[in-house]
Design a protein around this motif. Structure first.
Motif, short mmCIF file in Angstrom:
data_model
loop_
_atom_site.label_atom_id
_atom_site.label_comp_id
_atom_site.label_asym_id
_atom_site.label_seq_id
_atom_site.Cartn_x
_atom_site.Cartn_y
_atom_site.Cartn_z
N UNK A 25 0.84 -1.21 0.00
CA UNK A 25 0.00 0.00 0.00
C UNK A 25 0.87 1.26 0.00
N UNK A 26 1.90 1.27 0.85
CA UNK A 26 2.76 2.46 0.94
C UNK A 26 3.46 2.72 -0.40
N UNK A 27 4.04 1.65 -0.97
CA UNK A 27 4.80 1.83 -2.22
C UNK A 27 3.86 2.22 -3.37
N UNK A 28 2.65 1.70 -3.36
CA UNK A 28 1.65 2.08 -4.39
C UNK A 28 1.29 3.55 -4.24
N UNK A 29 1.03 3.95 -2.98
CA UNK A 29 0.64 5.33 -2.70
C UNK A 29 1.73 6.30 -3.16
#
Ligand code: SAM
Length: 228
Positions: A133-137
């Motif tokens: 989620x963090x890397x996508x965001x």
């Protein structure tokens, strides 16, 4: 208009990063001051917003000179160690790197700023999901995360130009050595949990491997079937 509204509008419109100066200080005093000169590593450490990789209650400590808890009894490594391990593999564009121990995804993001693609494996599904989620965001499209035991590496995407392992075991897993390209480097903490471990650098040259101890470290344990 009240002054704080003006400040808010300024930050929102110009997307000013409120942590940029803290990050600059981190790179200068914790990393460059300790002798790391690899330009691409320094640039990546300056660019990646570490505060997005720590839990909300830890954000004010995100740029401090220490590891921090990320939940599930795991940690995001000290910034200096992330920079040191990154610089050790001499990353550059065109490379494909395997990381074992995704944790928060921070080390993967630092690598992703430099190399073509990062494959990273995390044994705790909740952390793998959070890191995804963090890397996508943050828009990292060159990181692929898998949840599972990293002992066997990732055969499907091998061979790798470099391998970084961020959890300690009493030996370097043979499958990771096999999945390393000729001319490649592997960096990993080797030793017992709870004791001082040796950060080892393994190089593969002309079919042979050499190992060197780089420094004393203390990492969380490599778990899973082989870690027991
Ligand atoms: N690189 C991480 C970061 O930037 O946040 C820090 C990782 S933390 C020091 C080590 C991680 O290795 C933990 O998240 C842990 O769950 C993971 N780990 C431990 N044993 C593993 C294994 N056998 N396979 C994959 N991941 C493992």
């Amino acid at each position: 208009m009240k002054y704080w509204v003006l400040i808010f509008v300024f930050y929102a419109v110009f997307q000013v990063d409120p942590y940029a100066s803290e990050r600059k200080r981190m790179v200068k005093h914790q990393i460059e001051a300790r002798g790391i000169t690899h330009k691409a590593t320094l640039k990546a450490m300056y660019k990646v917003p570490r505060h997005h990789f720590v839990p909300k209650y830890m954000v004010t400590y995100a740029y401090e000179d220490r590891p921090l808890p990320i939940g599930n009894n795991q940690t995001i490594s000290q910034p200096y160690i992330v920079a040191y391990m990154t610089a050790t593999i001499s990353p550059k564009s065109g490379m494909k790197v395997l990381e074992v121990g995704t944790g928060s995804g921070y080390q993967a993001a630092v690598l992703a700023e430099i190399v073509d693609h990062v494959y990273t494996i995390e044994i705790i599904p909740k952390l793998a999901q959070k890191a995804t989620n963090t890397l996508d965001m943050l828009g990292y499209e060159n990181v692929t995360i898998r949840s599972g035991d990293g002992y066997l590496g990732w055969e499907e995407h091998a061979p790798f130009d470099a391998v970084i392992v961020t959890a300690a075991l009493n030996h370097i897993p043979q499958p990771l050595i096999e999945q390393l390209k000729e001319g490649g480097s592997l960096v990993m903490p080797v030793g017992k949990h709870g004791e001082i471990q040796a950060l080892k650098l393994l190089k593969k040259r002309r079919g042979k491997t050499t190992e060197n101890n780089l420094m004393a470290v203390r990492f969380v344990p490599f778990t899973g079937k082989q870690g027991k």
